[in-house]
Design an enzyme around this catalytic site. Structure first.
Site, PDB file in Angstrom:
ATOM      1  N   GLY A   4       6.817  -1.502   6.301  1.00 17.90           N
ATOM      2  CA  GLY A   4       8.217  -1.924   6.305  1.00 17.90           C
ATOM      3  C   GLY A   4       9.156  -1.005   7.059  1.00 17.90           C
ATOM      4  O   GLY A   4       8.792   0.114   7.434  1.00 17.90           O
ATOM      5  N   GLU A   5      10.345  -1.509   7.295  1.00 15.70           N
ATOM      6  CA  GLU A   5      11.395  -0.762   7.989  1.00 15.70           C
ATOM      7  C   GLU A   5      12.471  -0.404   6.957  1.00 15.70           C
ATOM      8  O   GLU A   5      13.254  -1.270   6.539  1.00 15.70           O
ATOM      9  CB  GLU A   5      11.966  -1.624   9.126  1.00 15.70           C
ATOM     10  CG  GLU A   5      13.243  -1.126   9.750  1.00 15.70           C
ATOM     11  CD  GLU A   5      13.216   0.359  10.138  1.00 15.70           C
ATOM     12  OE1 GLU A   5      12.230   0.822  10.717  1.00 15.70           O
ATOM     13  OE2 GLU A   5      14.201   1.046   9.838  1.00 15.70           O
ATOM     14  N   ASN A  26      -3.639   5.736  16.034  1.00 12.84           N
ATOM     15  CA  ASN A  26      -4.778   5.440  15.154  1.00 12.84           C
ATOM     16  C   ASN A  26      -5.209   4.009  15.407  1.00 12.84           C
ATOM     17  O   ASN A  26      -4.391   3.095  15.300  1.00 12.84           O
ATOM     18  CB  ASN A  26      -4.371   5.580  13.691  1.00 12.84           C
ATOM     19  CG  ASN A  26      -4.136   7.030  13.319  1.00 12.84           C
ATOM     20  OD1 ASN A  26      -4.963   7.882  13.605  1.00 12.84           O
ATOM     21  ND2 ASN A  26      -2.997   7.304  12.716  1.00 12.84           N
ATOM     22  N   CYS A  59       6.754  -6.541   7.561  1.00  6.37           N
ATOM     23  CA  CYS A  59       7.773  -5.887   8.380  1.00  6.37           C
ATOM     24  C   CYS A  59       8.166  -6.829   9.512  1.00  6.37           C
ATOM     25  O   CYS A  59       7.343  -7.593  10.000  1.00  6.37           O
ATOM     26  CB  CYS A  59       7.212  -4.598   8.972  1.00  6.37           C
ATOM     27  SG  CYS A  59       8.432  -3.609   9.868  1.00  6.37           S
ATOM     28  N   CYS A  77       3.407   8.625   0.672  1.00  9.26           N
ATOM     29  CA  CYS A  77       3.928   7.767   1.730  1.00  9.26           C
ATOM     30  C   CYS A  77       4.173   6.392   1.102  1.00  9.26           C
ATOM     31  O   CYS A  77       3.236   5.749   0.625  1.00  9.26           O
ATOM     32  CB  CYS A  77       2.881   7.703   2.843  1.00  9.26           C
ATOM     33  SG  CYS A  77       3.296   6.590   4.184  1.00  9.26           S
ATOM     34  N   SER A 133      11.456   6.701  15.227  1.00  6.66           N
ATOM     35  CA  SER A 133      10.285   6.376  16.046  1.00  6.66           C
ATOM     36  C   SER A 133      10.750   6.006  17.449  1.00  6.66           C
ATOM     37  O   SER A 133      11.293   4.927  17.653  1.00  6.66           O
ATOM     38  CB  SER A 133       9.525   5.200  15.428  1.00  6.66           C
ATOM     39  OG  SER A 133       9.053   5.558  14.141  1.00  6.66           O
ATOM     40  N   LEU A 134      10.539   6.896  18.413  1.00  2.91           N
ATOM     41  CA  LEU A 134      10.973   6.598  19.792  1.00  2.91           C
ATOM     42  C   LEU A 134       9.868   5.897  20.569  1.00  2.91           C
ATOM     43  O   LEU A 134      10.059   4.811  21.092  1.00  2.91           O
ATOM     44  CB  LEU A 134      11.385   7.886  20.515  1.00  2.91           C
ATOM     45  CG  LEU A 134      12.745   8.460  20.156  1.00  2.91           C
ATOM     46  CD1 LEU A 134      13.040   9.679  21.039  1.00  2.91           C
ATOM     47  CD2 LEU A 134      13.851   7.415  20.328  1.00  2.91           C
ATOM     48  N   HIS A 135       8.746   6.591  20.729  1.00  2.00           N
ATOM     49  CA  HIS A 135       7.537   6.028  21.340  1.00  2.00           C
ATOM     50  C   HIS A 135       7.656   5.690  22.816  1.00  2.00           C
ATOM     51  O   HIS A 135       6.651   5.309  23.440  1.00  2.00           O
ATOM     52  CB  HIS A 135       7.053   4.785  20.573  1.00  2.00           C
ATOM     53  CG  HIS A 135       6.827   4.986  19.101  1.00  2.00           C
ATOM     54  ND1 HIS A 135       6.790   6.227  18.509  1.00  2.00           N
ATOM     55  CD2 HIS A 135       6.624   4.101  18.095  1.00  2.00           C
ATOM     56  CE1 HIS A 135       6.577   6.088  17.198  1.00  2.00           C
ATOM     57  NE2 HIS A 135       6.478   4.813  16.926  1.00  2.00           N
ATOM     58  N   CYS A 186      -1.469   6.632   9.603  1.00  2.00           N
ATOM     59  CA  CYS A 186      -0.243   6.008  10.108  1.00  2.00           C
ATOM     60  C   CYS A 186      -0.536   4.672  10.767  1.00  2.00           C
ATOM     61  O   CYS A 186      -1.380   4.582  11.641  1.00  2.00           O
ATOM     62  CB  CYS A 186       0.407   6.872  11.179  1.00  2.00           C
ATOM     63  SG  CYS A 186       0.822   8.486  10.628  1.00  2.00           S
ATOM     64  N   GLU A 221       0.830  -1.201   0.000  1.00  2.84           N
ATOM     65  CA  GLU A 221       0.000   0.000   0.000  1.00  2.84           C
ATOM     66  C   GLU A 221       0.869   1.257   0.000  1.00  2.84           C
ATOM     67  O   GLU A 221       1.938   1.283   0.597  1.00  2.84           O
ATOM     68  CB  GLU A 221      -0.920  -0.001   1.223  1.00  2.84           C
ATOM     69  CG  GLU A 221      -1.967  -1.103   1.107  1.00  2.84           C
ATOM     70  CD  GLU A 221      -2.962  -1.145   2.254  1.00  2.84           C
ATOM     71  OE1 GLU A 221      -4.086  -1.590   2.019  1.00  2.84           O
ATOM     72  OE2 GLU A 221      -2.619  -0.744   3.373  1.00  2.84           O
ATOM     73  N   CYS A 226       0.892  -1.636  15.349  1.00  5.86           N
ATOM     74  CA  CYS A 226       0.931  -1.374  13.903  1.00  5.86           C
ATOM     75  C   CYS A 226       0.314  -2.529  13.122  1.00  5.86           C
ATOM     76  O   CYS A 226       0.588  -3.699  13.396  1.00  5.86           O
ATOM     77  CB  CYS A 226       2.379  -1.156  13.470  1.00  5.86           C
ATOM     78  SG  CYS A 226       2.562  -0.919  11.693  1.00  5.86           S
ATOM     79  N   SER A 249      11.830   7.138   7.766  1.00 10.77           N
ATOM     80  CA  SER A 249      11.394   6.914   9.147  1.00 10.77           C
ATOM     81  C   SER A 249      11.816   5.520   9.592  1.00 10.77           C
ATOM     82  O   SER A 249      11.585   4.543   8.894  1.00 10.77           O
ATOM     83  CB  SER A 249       9.868   7.049   9.213  1.00 10.77           C
ATOM     84  OG  SER A 249       9.399   6.750  10.506  1.00 10.77           O
ATOM     85  N   CYS A 256       6.007  -4.095  15.846  1.00 13.57           N
ATOM     86  CA  CYS A 256       5.390  -3.084  16.721  1.00 13.57           C
ATOM     87  C   CYS A 256       3.961  -3.489  17.096  1.00 13.57           C
ATOM     88  O   CYS A 256       3.152  -3.831  16.226  1.00 13.57           O
ATOM     89  CB  CYS A 256       5.379  -1.721  16.034  1.00 13.57           C
ATOM     90  SG  CYS A 256       7.034  -1.161  15.595  1.00 13.57           S
TER      91      CYS A 256
HETATM   92  N1  SAH Z   1       9.221   1.290  10.206  1.00 13.34           N
HETATM   93  C1  SAH Z   1       9.298   2.712  10.190  1.00 13.34           C
HETATM   94  C2  SAH Z   1       8.335   3.385   9.231  1.00 13.34           C
HETATM   95  C3  SAH Z   1       6.919   2.913   9.156  1.00 13.34           C
HETATM   96  S1  SAH Z   1       5.654   3.507  10.210  1.00 13.34           S
HETATM   97  C4  SAH Z   1       9.119   3.278  11.581  1.00 13.34           C
HETATM   98  O1  SAH Z   1       8.730   2.538  12.466  1.00 13.34           O
HETATM   99  O2  SAH Z   1       9.411   4.447  11.790  1.00 13.34           O
HETATM  100  C5  SAH Z   1       5.627   5.247  10.307  1.00 13.34           C
HETATM  101  C6  SAH Z   1       5.203   5.749  11.696  1.00 13.34           C
HETATM  102  O3  SAH Z   1       3.840   5.376  12.001  1.00 13.34           O
HETATM  103  C7  SAH Z   1       6.074   5.143  12.814  1.00 13.34           C
HETATM  104  O4  SAH Z   1       6.429   6.160  13.713  1.00 13.34           O
HETATM  105  C8  SAH Z   1       5.117   4.155  13.431  1.00 13.34           C
HETATM  106  O5  SAH Z   1       5.475   3.821  14.751  1.00 13.34           O
HETATM  107  C9  SAH Z   1       3.792   4.899  13.342  1.00 13.34           C
HETATM  108  N2  SAH Z   1       2.619   4.033  13.573  1.00 13.34           N
HETATM  109  C10 SAH Z   1       2.510   2.699  13.414  1.00 13.34           C
HETATM  110  N3  SAH Z   1       1.280   2.261  13.766  1.00 13.34           N
HETATM  111  C11 SAH Z   1       0.587   3.341  14.169  1.00 13.34           C
HETATM  112  C12 SAH Z   1      -0.756   3.530  14.631  1.00 13.34           C
HETATM  113  N4  SAH Z   1      -1.616   2.540  14.753  1.00 13.34           N
HETATM  114  N5  SAH Z   1      -1.128   4.805  14.940  1.00 13.34           N
HETATM  115  C13 SAH Z   1      -0.268   5.852  14.780  1.00 13.34           C
HETATM  116  N6  SAH Z   1       0.997   5.724  14.332  1.00 13.34           N
HETATM  117  C14 SAH Z   1       1.432   4.483  14.028  1.00 13.34           C
END
Ligand code: SAH
Length: 345
Positions: free
Chosen positions: A156-157, A285, A109, A102, A209-211, A335, A89, A116, A186, A113
């Site tokens: 993907g990463e 999301n 992936c 995007c 992506s820290l989170h 996202c 996608e 995700c 990212s 996470c």
């Molecule tokens: N693998 C890479 C890029 C893909 S995702 C990464 O992790 O950065 C792009 C961003 O969307 C990342 O920061 C990811 O953590 C975030 N993301 C993934 N699932 C999400 C969700 N359900 N709601 C909001 N952001 C999300």
């Protein structure tokens, strides 16, 4: 020979091998990347016999669009089928003053996470350079607008597919004509790859992506992060910014009651203080559909006031904060909501 994904130099060498002058390669690159040609027969300034030769010996694998879903704000999600039947996608985001795409960098992936949708598939395979560039060309054509920004934030990463992603970046910059600064990669934070990127001293934008502000929580949310402790990661990010003079974006997904407390904001501020950076807050999301992962059910986005409080702590510490614009929910194109259709009920 697959032409899509080859650089101008590679195409020139290929033309020489076929017995034609090198400048024919330059012309082919223009057709592929600037004019979006899908067939050698369309390349009208090439000699007819070269066109025939290419038609017989080479392919231009532009992908098939399976579905296109458009939200009211114009955000459009595309499901593309690749030559081997896999699907990915990509999302087109039209704004008044720019057009972003995007892109996905892998089918599935391996990062795992918890929040995700892509994680559910696991990793199927890396995308080729051509498959990455094709997403931009296809969405540009379909959207009828010149793409100005590309973010590697689809499935993907990207840093786990570094060589193909770097070559795609070279093509998007040098051939499609998108400014390097408007290309954003990212990552979950693969420290050695960030160090390699720093050495290349590119002007692209790096988003990490820290989170979570501590390793314990971070490795729960992003299993792949267990291999890359925050201490080293942040040091690599600081070095990256010093070297390239480019401001790093730290992405921080907000999950109610998990990582959104003011104490966690304080810890985040301590972690990144003084770095050339800003923080992009992404409210979670909700991932739709029949998820196998129960954890999804437990996540929720924080209230507006909790987000504001988190943001205020960072700003008090002198850290610049932006908040991810909310687009594409209605079409599950926001996202983290992208996932392969194939194999899903
Ligand atoms: N693998 C890479 C890029 C893909 S995702 C990464 O992790 O950065 C792009 C961003 O969307 C990342 O920061 C990811 O953590 C975030 N993301 C993934 N699932 C999400 C969700 N359900 N709601 C909001 N952001 C999300």
């Amino acid at each position: 020979m697959e032409l899509l994904g080859m650089t101008g130099d590679e195409l020139s060498r290929y033309c020489e091998e076929l017995g034609y002058p090198a400048f024919r390669g330059r012309q082919i690159a223009d057709w592929l990347y600037r004019k979006g040609a899908c067939e050698p027969s369309a390349m009208s300034n090439l000699p007819a016999e070269l066109r025939e030769r290419l038609a017989a010996e080479a392919t231009i694998s532009r992908r098939e669009v399976v579905t296109e879903s458009r939200a009211a704000d114009g955000t459009t999600k595309y499901l593309l089928r690749l030559a081997d039947g896999e699907t990915i996608e990509s999302v087109l985001l039209p704004y008044a003053d720019r057009t972003s795409v995007c892109v996905s960098s892998q089918v599935g992936c391996a990062a795992g996470c918890l929040f995700c949708a892509t994680a559910e598939c696991g990793l199927v395979r890396n995308l080729t350079t051509g498959e990455i560039v094709d997403q931009v060309l296809t969405l540009q054509e379909r959207g009828g607008r010149r793409v100005t920004h590309v973010v590697f934030m689809g499935m993907g990463e990207p840093l786990a597919n570094l060589s193909n992603v770097l070559k795609a970046i070279e093509l998007l910059h040098g051939e499609v004509g998108i400014s390097m600064r408007r290309l954003t990669v990212s990552t979950v934070g693969i420290t050695p790859a960030i160090r390699r990127l720093a050495e290349m001293d590119l002007q692209l934008t790096l988003a990490v992506s820290l989170h979570a502000p501590d390793d314990g929580l971070r490795r729960k949310l992003i299993p792949m992060a267990a291999r890359f402790p925050l201490h080293d990661l942040i040091r690599a990010c600081r070095d990256y910014a010093d070297r390239t003079k480019r401001r790093i974006t730290f992405e921080y997904l907000l999950l109610a009651g998990v990582n959104d407390s003011q104490a966690q904001a304080q810890a985040l501020a301590r972690l990144i203080k003084g770095a050339l950076c800003h923080v992009n807050l992404i409210p979670y999301n909700r991932v739709q559909g029949a998820g196998k992962r129960e954890e999804w059910e437990r996540f929720d986005r924080p209230s507006k006031s909790a987000i504001a409080a988190f943001r205020a702590v960072l700003e008090r510490e002198g850290i610049e904060v932006t908040q991810r614009m909310e687009r594409g929910h209605a079409i599950s194109g926001a996202c983290g909501q992208l996932r392969r259709r194939a194999g899903l009920t």
